[in-house]
Write an enzyme that holds these catalytic residues in place. Structure first.
Site, mmCIF file in Angstrom:
data_model
loop_
_atom_site.group_PDB
_atom_site.id
_atom_site.type_symbol
_atom_site.label_atom_id
_atom_site.label_comp_id
_atom_site.label_asym_id
_atom_site.label_seq_id
_atom_site.Cartn_x
_atom_site.Cartn_y
_atom_site.Cartn_z
ATOM 1 N N ARG A 199 13.483 -14.639 16.431
ATOM 2 C CA ARG A 199 13.887 -16.042 16.318
ATOM 3 C C ARG A 199 15.232 -16.160 17.093
ATOM 4 O O ARG A 199 15.895 -15.036 17.000
ATOM 5 C CB ARG A 199 13.957 -16.835 15.050
ATOM 6 C CG ARG A 199 12.973 -16.622 14.292
ATOM 7 C CD ARG A 199 12.983 -17.205 13.019
ATOM 8 N NE ARG A 199 11.717 -17.213 12.131
ATOM 9 C CZ ARG A 199 11.121 -16.317 11.289
ATOM 10 N NH1 ARG A 199 11.755 -15.076 11.205
ATOM 11 N NH2 ARG A 199 10.043 -16.438 10.901
ATOM 12 N N HIS A 292 12.077 -20.481 22.387
ATOM 13 C CA HIS A 292 11.276 -19.978 21.026
ATOM 14 C C HIS A 292 9.742 -19.679 21.713
ATOM 15 O O HIS A 292 9.020 -18.628 20.975
ATOM 16 C CB HIS A 292 10.954 -21.288 20.302
ATOM 17 C CG HIS A 292 10.166 -20.877 18.746
ATOM 18 N ND1 HIS A 292 10.683 -20.033 17.966
ATOM 19 C CD2 HIS A 292 8.923 -21.115 18.544
ATOM 20 C CE1 HIS A 292 9.925 -19.747 16.911
ATOM 21 N NE2 HIS A 292 8.751 -20.479 17.401
ATOM 22 N N ARG A 295 9.195 -15.807 21.659
ATOM 23 C CA ARG A 295 8.774 -15.178 20.635
ATOM 24 C C ARG A 295 7.057 -15.555 20.358
ATOM 25 O O ARG A 295 6.333 -14.507 20.101
ATOM 26 C CB ARG A 295 9.608 -15.989 19.414
ATOM 27 C CG ARG A 295 9.100 -15.729 18.032
ATOM 28 C CD ARG A 295 9.778 -16.268 16.935
ATOM 29 N NE ARG A 295 9.118 -16.470 15.763
ATOM 30 C CZ ARG A 295 9.332 -15.576 14.649
ATOM 31 N NH1 ARG A 295 9.483 -14.455 14.990
ATOM 32 N NH2 ARG A 295 8.393 -15.921 13.792
ATOM 33 N N HIS A 318 6.696 -13.481 8.776
ATOM 34 C CA HIS A 318 6.000 -14.593 7.860
ATOM 35 C C HIS A 318 5.694 -14.195 6.463
ATOM 36 O O HIS A 318 5.220 -13.136 6.463
ATOM 37 C CB HIS A 318 4.810 -15.104 8.760
ATOM 38 C CG HIS A 318 5.073 -15.697 10.239
ATOM 39 N ND1 HIS A 318 4.386 -15.866 11.283
ATOM 40 C CD2 HIS A 318 6.154 -16.518 10.286
ATOM 41 C CE1 HIS A 318 4.809 -16.532 12.094
ATOM 42 N NE2 HIS A 318 6.120 -17.032 11.755
ATOM 43 N N TYR A 327 -1.468 -16.933 16.302
ATOM 44 C CA TYR A 327 -1.184 -16.193 17.450
ATOM 45 C C TYR A 327 -2.596 -15.445 17.725
ATOM 46 O O TYR A 327 -2.457 -14.419 18.793
ATOM 47 C CB TYR A 327 -0.158 -15.416 17.245
ATOM 48 C CG TYR A 327 1.332 -15.942 16.960
ATOM 49 C CD1 TYR A 327 1.761 -16.635 18.079
ATOM 50 C CD2 TYR A 327 1.823 -15.936 15.632
ATOM 51 C CE1 TYR A 327 3.062 -17.403 17.812
ATOM 52 C CE2 TYR A 327 2.893 -16.503 15.230
ATOM 53 C CZ TYR A 327 3.716 -17.284 16.521
ATOM 54 O OH TYR A 327 4.775 -18.185 16.252
#
Length: 369
Positions: A199, A292, A295, A318, A327
């Site tokens: 991040r 972002h 990422r 996460h 993803y």
């Protein structure tokens, strides 16, 4: 005149109406309304008694508290909130919730009013409306737990959810070209955002001691993570490890707490990093890619290699598999690789390809011509 009952008392007022009251927790509580008949007052007392027996009783005075007063108290009782989360909540309260409901008594809040407020806000700012509704629902649920109100008025189905548009992704070639367009001293930051899937705050919070050159790993945890899963140690991919080590040698001080990416008076700011990426993305003709999205792209690449949900969760920091699963959407390149792999499976099993019909052959040849 008062009538004796096994629970509560009923008194006839000079007006001819009846007043009901009862004792609970060492205090006398009087009904907010008067009743036309003694039977109506008795029925009300019976309902209160049932609520007490079933642990569903709430202090009627609590429902008279203004939402703003209770929300302020709730915020003060939440030391677990991080600085950014606290600022976000306070902004939602000040700009969207309290102007509409701040002076309303908790017990007077109605689902219909909240539905109208949310619908108006959602028509203009859908994401903000979902955030504001979730915060209001959280506060109201806390009021239920505190026995201030009996039931939360936040009963608007789907109001707390918002499905954002699919984030754009970049190819490996696009990211490589963009990073090559920035000064060498800034490349490692973008490489870590993409290939280590960090991040923005995690990138700018890195120090020399967070990099282990011997094992080729990076430790994340200096910037306060949203969850314990945010504290993690990641292996730096071999294609970017040399660039990271070169950056350490050329641009980072020898002290363990030296910032990996330094600004004028401390660590590089997130805003400065955004400006670096903004220039880079325009050089490749992808102004739609935000920082972002590096990422996001990196996690998509990881999923395309066959990474499991658990592996993606660790990589991304996460705590929920829901966030990691997004993803694992298919990509054209990955779909081609899967198709080729299926073909190889058939070859390995010595399966003869299905014969091509004459019609299909003519159509394929016509397309080539």
């Amino acid at each position: 005149m008062r009538s004796r009952r096994d629970f509560g008392n009923i008194r006839k007022l000079p007006s001819g109406r009846f007043q009901a009251s009862y004792w609970h927790d060492g205090r006398r509580h009087t009904a907010d309304q008067t009743f036309a008949s003694r039977g109506d007052a008795g029925a009300w007392l019976s309902t209160v008694k049932t609520d007490i027996v079933r642990a569903g009783w709430v202090d009627p005075r609590g429902g008279r508290r203004p939402l703003e007063e209770y929300a302020t108290s709730w915020m003060n009782r939440r030391p677990d909130l991080g600085a950014r989360t606290r600022d976000k909540y306070q902004g939602l309260l000040d700009r969207h919730i309290l102007p509409r409901f701040g002076q309303a008594e908790l017990g007077s809040l109605r689902t219909s009013a909240i539905r109208g407020w949310w619908a108006d806000l959602a028509s203009r700012h859908p994401s903000t409306a979902a955030d504001a509704y979730r915060l209001l629902a959280t506060i109201c649920n806390a009021a239920v737990a505190d026995q201030v109100i009996a039931r939360s008025p936040c009963q608007v189905k789907g109001a707390g959810t918002f499905k954002a548009d699919e984030r754009p992704t970049a190819s490996v070639a696009e990211v490589t070209a963009a990073i090559e367009a920035v000064p060498e001293s800034q490349r490692a930051a973008l490489l870590m955002a993409a290939w280590c899937q960090l991040r923005r705050g995690e990138v700018v919070g890195l120090q020399r001691r967070d990099i282990d050159p011997l094992h080729g790993t990076i430790r994340i945890g200096r910037v306060r993570p949203k969850t314990p899963a945010g504290r993690r140690t990641l292996t730096i991919p071999p294609n970017v490890l040399p660039a990271v080590l070169d950056h350490l040698e050329r641009y980072v001080g020898p002290e363990p707490d030296a910032w990996l990416f330094a600004g004028e008076d401390g660590p590089l700011t997130a805003r400065t990093l955004d400006r670096v990426w903004e220039r880079a993305r325009r050089t490749i003709g992808r102004p739609d890619l935000h920082l972002h999205d590096l990422r996001h792209s990196g996690l998509t690449w990881a999923a395309a290699t066959g990474a499991t949900t658990a592996e993606l969760m660790h990589r991304a920091g996460h705590v929920s598999p829901v966030a990691a699963i997004r993803y694992q959407h298919a990509t054209q390149d990955r779909d081609r690789a899967l198709a080729d792999a299926l073909g190889d499976l058939a070859v390995g099993a010595h399966v003869t390809p299905f014969p091509e019909s004459s019609r299909t052959r003519r159509a394929r040849n016509a397309h080539k011509n």
